[in-house]
Design a protein around this motif. Structure first.
Motif, PDB file in Angstrom:
ATOM      1  N   ILE A 268       0.837  -1.203   0.000  1.00  0.00           N
ATOM      2  CA  ILE A 268       0.000   0.000   0.000  1.00  0.00           C
ATOM      3  C   ILE A 268       0.871   1.251   0.000  1.00  0.00           C
ATOM      4  O   ILE A 268       0.596   2.226  -0.699  1.00  0.00           O
ATOM      5  CB  ILE A 268      -0.936  -0.006   1.217  1.00  0.00           C
ATOM      6  N   GLY A 269       1.945   1.231   0.786  1.00  0.00           N
ATOM      7  CA  GLY A 269       2.830   2.383   0.862  1.00  0.00           C
ATOM      8  C   GLY A 269       3.502   2.684  -0.461  1.00  0.00           C
ATOM      9  O   GLY A 269       3.649   3.847  -0.855  1.00  0.00           O
ATOM     10  N   VAL A 270       3.924   1.642  -1.163  1.00  0.00           N
ATOM     11  CA  VAL A 270       4.564   1.841  -2.463  1.00  0.00           C
ATOM     12  C   VAL A 270       3.556   2.391  -3.466  1.00  0.00           C
ATOM     13  O   VAL A 270       3.862   3.274  -4.273  1.00  0.00           O
ATOM     14  CB  VAL A 270       5.183   0.526  -2.979  1.00  0.00           C
ATOM     15  N   GLU A 271       2.338   1.889  -3.408  1.00  0.00           N
ATOM     16  CA  GLU A 271       1.315   2.331  -4.366  1.00  0.00           C
ATOM     17  C   GLU A 271       0.893   3.769  -4.133  1.00  0.00           C
ATOM     18  O   GLU A 271       0.798   4.565  -5.063  1.00  0.00           O
ATOM     19  CB  GLU A 271       0.085   1.427  -4.267  1.00  0.00           C
ATOM     20  N   THR A 272       0.620   4.118  -2.867  1.00  0.00           N
ATOM     21  CA  THR A 272       0.062   5.440  -2.577  1.00  0.00           C
ATOM     22  C   THR A 272       1.106   6.474  -2.197  1.00  0.00           C
ATOM     23  O   THR A 272       0.832   7.671  -2.243  1.00  0.00           O
ATOM     24  CB  THR A 272      -0.941   5.352  -1.417  1.00  0.00           C
ATOM     25  N   GLY A 273       2.289   6.016  -1.779  1.00  0.00           N
ATOM     26  CA  GLY A 273       3.291   6.952  -1.299  1.00  0.00           C
ATOM     27  C   GLY A 273       3.045   7.399   0.129  1.00  0.00           C
ATOM     28  O   GLY A 273       3.728   8.296   0.623  1.00  0.00           O
TER      29      GLY A 273
END
Length: 332
Positions: A268-273
């Motif tokens: 999720i962090g990689v996708e949304t930043g």
């Protein structure tokens, strides 16, 4: 401190904009002048992220190792091509405008955590960036190339289209292939690098034999790569796990749950930043959380405030020099 999701996003941006390209390298600050001279004129052949560290390979088996540490960040300028996996976020993410507003149905984070122009430690100012076919006019001279150096730039990498400025890293050094392998061998498993099943078993095996508190183990990069202060606090709360419990006393199913949760949260962090750690949000709540970090965490940075679940006051304490946030009731 930038956590694992940020470093993977940087690596993907480097892969899209620098790999297979000849680069100019300089050290405007002067602290990496010799290293920059060795890199100048070489071609970038690959890039990889492991936990909080990034490794950039140049021709002739020369590698650049960067660890952003507490204050480091990469600032990107030019016609930046953005990897779709870090640009779309299912339509929820746009370029940061620093005001926490919504533009064209895309959420802009006021803190800059999802910025495509600067990834790393939050900063008050950004280098001017011209996102390819997306936007212009963020300030400065659109025609100025290369862009002027702003502040203390340890390393500048430059192609005909893109500029990447590195500021404030803990580590910026050249390594041989053997040295890179030795550095990576000291790191714990990374869900985006290692075989998923093997990585989980390795993590469980290490944690289950350690007398060290689980709250410290999750921050130990030799145990697991990429977890920092925010993810540590949030993962422990999501598992309802007391941070002071020795790793060897944490039930195996809980240890596995922690690993599997890290796999989900990192993706999720990689996708949304953004370090989004709350589940089952309504569309309105999701948009608020994307724009303001105070709305996306369970306990992190909520000392003195009521727990979102039980109402008990969230506490903060020092743990190995870092602030540990937790709920003494939910995580009793």
């Amino acid at each position: 401190m930038p956590e694992g999701h940020s470093v993977h996003r940087i690596a993907r941006q480097f892969d899209r904009n620098f790999v297979r390209k000849r680069v100019g390298a300089s050290s405007p600050q002067g602290r990496f002048a010799d290293g920059a001279a060795l890199l100048d004129g070489r071609t970038v052949t690959s890039v990889r992220a492991v936990g909080k560290q990034m490794f950039v390979e140049f021709d002739d088996d020369l590698w650049l190792r960067v660890h952003l540490g507490m204050y480091g960040a990469w600032d990107f300028a030019g016609d930046v091509l953005v990897d779709a996996t870090i640009a779309s976020a299912n339509g929820r993410m746009g370029q940061t405008n620093q005001r926490g507003t919504v533009v064209d149905d895309r959420v802009m984070d006021a803190a800059g955590e999802n910025s495509l122009s600067s990834i790393g430690a939050p900063r008050r100012a950004r280098v001017h960036v011209r996102m390819s076919e997306q936007t212009t006019g963020l300030g400065g001279d659109d025609d100025a190339w290369p862009p002027p150096v702003v502040g203390q730039v340890r390393l500048r990498l430059l192609t005909d289209e893109v500029c990447a400025d590195l500021r404030g890293p803990t580590a910026c050094q050249l390594q041989t292939p053997d040295e890179v392998a030795a550095t990576i061998a000291k790191l714990g498993p990374d869900p985006l690098v290692d075989d998923p099943a093997e990585a989980e078993e390795r993590f469980v095996s290490v944690v289950r034999r350690k007398p060290t508190a689980i709250g410290l183990l999750l921050m130990d990069q030799s145990v697991v790569s990429g977890i920092g202060n925010v993810y540590r606090a949030e993962m422990l709360f999501r598992a309802r796990q007391n941070p002071h419990t020795p790793g060897r006393d944490v039930p195996e199913d809980v240890v596995r749950e922690l690993w599997q949760d890290w796999v989900r949260l990192l993706a999720i962090g990689v996708e949304t930043g953004q370090m989004m750690t709350m589940d089952d949000l309504s569309p309105e709540q999701w948009r608020a959380a994307m724009a303001h970090r105070d709305d996306r965490h369970w306990v992190y940075h909520r000392a003195g405030l009521p727990c979102r679940v039980c109402g008990t006051t969230v506490v903060v304490e020092e743990a190995a020099g870092r602030k540990l946030y937790w709920c003494p009731r939910c995580q009793a």
